[in-house]
Design a protein around this motif. Structure first.
Motif, PDB file in Angstrom:
ATOM      1  N   UNK A  27      22.149  88.456  32.539  1.00  0.00           N
ATOM      2  CA  UNK A  27      21.983  90.027  31.252  1.00  0.00           C
ATOM      3  C   UNK A  27      23.261  90.316  31.477  1.00  0.00           C
ATOM      4  N   UNK A  28      24.642  89.620  29.699  1.00  0.00           N
ATOM      5  CA  UNK A  28      25.721  89.639  29.876  1.00  0.00           C
ATOM      6  C   UNK A  28      25.898  91.619  29.713  1.00  0.00           C
ATOM      7  N   UNK A  29      27.255  92.020  30.372  1.00  0.00           N
ATOM      8  CA  UNK A  29      27.454  92.752  29.896  1.00  0.00           C
ATOM      9  C   UNK A  29      28.237  92.832  28.878  1.00  0.00           C
ATOM     10  N   UNK A  30      29.373  91.830  28.761  1.00  0.00           N
ATOM     11  CA  UNK A  30      30.425  90.900  27.308  1.00  0.00           C
ATOM     12  C   UNK A  30      30.246  89.596  27.142  1.00  0.00           C
ATOM     13  N   UNK A  31      30.544  89.472  26.284  1.00  0.00           N
ATOM     14  CA  UNK A  31      30.803  87.397  26.088  1.00  0.00           C
ATOM     15  C   UNK A  31      31.568  87.560  25.253  1.00  0.00           C
ATOM     16  N   UNK A  32      32.394  86.126  24.766  1.00  0.00           N
ATOM     17  CA  UNK A  32      33.398  85.655  24.311  1.00  0.00           C
ATOM     18  C   UNK A  32      34.137  84.180  24.934  1.00  0.00           C
ATOM     19  N   UNK A  33      34.690  84.146  24.321  1.00  0.00           N
ATOM     20  CA  UNK A  33      35.119  82.575  24.199  1.00  0.00           C
ATOM     21  C   UNK A  33      36.480  82.575  23.389  1.00  0.00           C
ATOM     22  N   UNK A  34      37.414  81.996  24.886  1.00  0.00           N
ATOM     23  CA  UNK A  34      38.848  81.916  25.005  1.00  0.00           C
ATOM     24  C   UNK A  34      39.070  80.408  23.741  1.00  0.00           C
ATOM     25  N   UNK A  35      40.408  79.711  24.327  1.00  0.00           N
ATOM     26  CA  UNK A  35      40.465  78.156  23.311  1.00  0.00           C
ATOM     27  C   UNK A  35      39.434  77.321  24.076  1.00  0.00           C
TER      28      UNK A  35
ATOM     29  N   UNK B 229      49.339  83.025  28.587  1.00  0.00           N
ATOM     30  CA  UNK B 229      47.523  83.288  28.200  1.00  0.00           C
ATOM     31  C   UNK B 229      46.729  83.352  27.284  1.00  0.00           C
ATOM     32  N   UNK B 230      45.642  82.976  28.032  1.00  0.00           N
ATOM     33  CA  UNK B 230      44.248  82.517  26.522  1.00  0.00           C
ATOM     34  C   UNK B 230      42.939  83.447  26.422  1.00  0.00           C
ATOM     35  N   UNK B 231      43.954  84.985  26.046  1.00  0.00           N
ATOM     36  CA  UNK B 231      42.529  85.479  25.852  1.00  0.00           C
ATOM     37  C   UNK B 231      41.649  85.241  25.073  1.00  0.00           C
ATOM     38  N   UNK B 232      39.975  86.152  25.637  1.00  0.00           N
ATOM     39  CA  UNK B 232      39.444  85.475  24.705  1.00  0.00           C
ATOM     40  C   UNK B 232      38.682  86.475  23.828  1.00  0.00           C
TER      41      UNK B 232
ATOM     42  N   UNK C   4      42.455  83.239  30.830  1.00  0.00           N
ATOM     43  CA  UNK C   4      41.852  83.754  30.246  1.00  0.00           C
ATOM     44  C   UNK C   4      41.326  85.273  30.627  1.00  0.00           C
ATOM     45  N   UNK C   5      41.032  85.823  32.622  1.00  0.00           N
ATOM     46  CA  UNK C   5      40.847  87.092  32.486  1.00  0.00           C
ATOM     47  C   UNK C   5      41.705  87.995  32.681  1.00  0.00           C
ATOM     48  N   UNK C   6      42.793  87.458  33.083  1.00  0.00           N
ATOM     49  CA  UNK C   6      44.176  87.910  33.196  1.00  0.00           C
ATOM     50  C   UNK C   6      44.582  88.702  31.854  1.00  0.00           C
ATOM     51  N   UNK C   7      44.123  88.247  30.482  1.00  0.00           N
ATOM     52  CA  UNK C   7      44.363  89.506  30.131  1.00  0.00           C
ATOM     53  C   UNK C   7      43.201  90.679  29.921  1.00  0.00           C
ATOM     54  N   UNK C   8      41.633  89.591  30.080  1.00  0.00           N
ATOM     55  CA  UNK C   8      40.742  90.097  29.497  1.00  0.00           C
ATOM     56  C   UNK C   8      40.961  91.567  30.970  1.00  0.00           C
ATOM     57  N   UNK C   9      41.079  91.784  32.310  1.00  0.00           N
ATOM     58  CA  UNK C   9      40.827  92.798  32.901  1.00  0.00           C
ATOM     59  C   UNK C   9      42.124  93.256  33.008  1.00  0.00           C
TER      60      UNK C   9
END
Length: 272
Positions: free
Chosen positions: A134-142, A115-118, A209-214
């Motif tokens: 127009x972003x609701x949320x932004x982040x960065x993974x590895x 898993x690569x959480x953002x 990235x999407x799996x841990x986020x959602x």
């Protein structure tokens, strides 16, 4: 050496994400693998060196660069090996550690990925302008940037300015939204012009990235993700929490199980 084209994360030909799979007879130079990947022109070409009694060696190249993690080409490689008679758990030694696959009775292949959480953060300069969202949320993974927008329609409508996007410091950019109103839990698209892939049809590593986020957002470990590119594809994700590390050892980190189907399109032999 045998070479294949496989459509991954789909059970129908000419959908999902095509990957080339080259079964190496022996170790070859990096420059040769990069040249083959450029010739194949798929978003990734997987190179498999089969080993007796240990993990198979697996590397992935886009037409431009080698990458450290690729889901759809791993799925394609496992699909090829299963079709040639291998069975049970397959292990692959990669630049992201040992990855494993299992095949179920209905042809679904499950892959054990990290898993690569953002981590949430301010969008880097130029990102919002390049995407036109127009972003609701932004982040960065590895490896990648993650951008949530407000609806499925907004994800489908994204038309990035690739010249601007290539200047943004990241392997790729994931644009995602809740799958409300669809059969999926979430939808996404993936853009990676810096890696020579303007838009990837279905991206396994993005779902790390999407799996841990959602899963955190929806409160469920098992989800269905739909990548709504022109070809489209489905990735079933299951987030697995790592057990506590023993004293004096390095924590393994959570895992993301990614599962999907694959279809062989053609196979042949390299003559170079």
């Amino acid at each position: 050496m045998r070479i294949f084209t496989v459509d991954s994360f789909t059970d129908r030909p000419f959908r999902g994400n095509p990957a080339a799979v080259c079964l190496l007879d022996d170790a070859v130079p990096d420059e040769w693998m990069q040249a083959v990947a450029a010739e194949m022109r798929h978003s990734e070409t997987a190179f498999v060196l089969r080993e007796d009694g240990g993990p198979h060696s697996l590397r992935w190249f886009t037409p431009a660069v080698e990458v450290a993690l690729c889901g759809h080409a791993t799925l394609a490689a496992a699909h090829v090996l299963y079709s040639l008679g291998e069975s049970g758990r397959l292990e692959f030694a990669t630049k992201s550690g040992v990855l494993a696959t299992e095949q179920t009775g209905d042809g679904l292949i499950a892959m054990d990925f990290p898993a690569k959480p953002a981590t949430p953060g301010t969008p880097p300069d130029g990102l919002v302008e390049a995407l036109g969202v127009t972003p609701v949320w932004t982040g960065r993974s590895e490896f990648d940037l993650l951008v949530e927008v407000g609806s499925v329609a907004e994800v489908r409508a994204v038309n990035p300015d690739m010249e601007r996007l290539i200047a943004v410091e990241a392997r790729g950019v994931i644009v995602t939204a809740s799958g409300e109103g669809t059969s999926a839990d979430y939808v996404s698209r993936f853009f990676a012009p810096r890696a020579g892939v303007p838009e990837d049809p279905v991206t396994g590593s993005a779902h790390c990235v999407l799996a841990p986020y959602w899963s955190a957002r929806l409160g469920r470990d098992a989800l269905v993700g739909e990548q709504v590119s022109e070809r489209g594809g489905t990735v079933r994700t299951t987030l697995r929490t790592a057990p506590p590390a023993a004293p004096g050892t390095t924590p393994q980190g959570d895992r993301a199980e990614l599962a999907g189907h694959a279809v062989t399109i053609w196979s042949g032999e390299l003559e170079v």
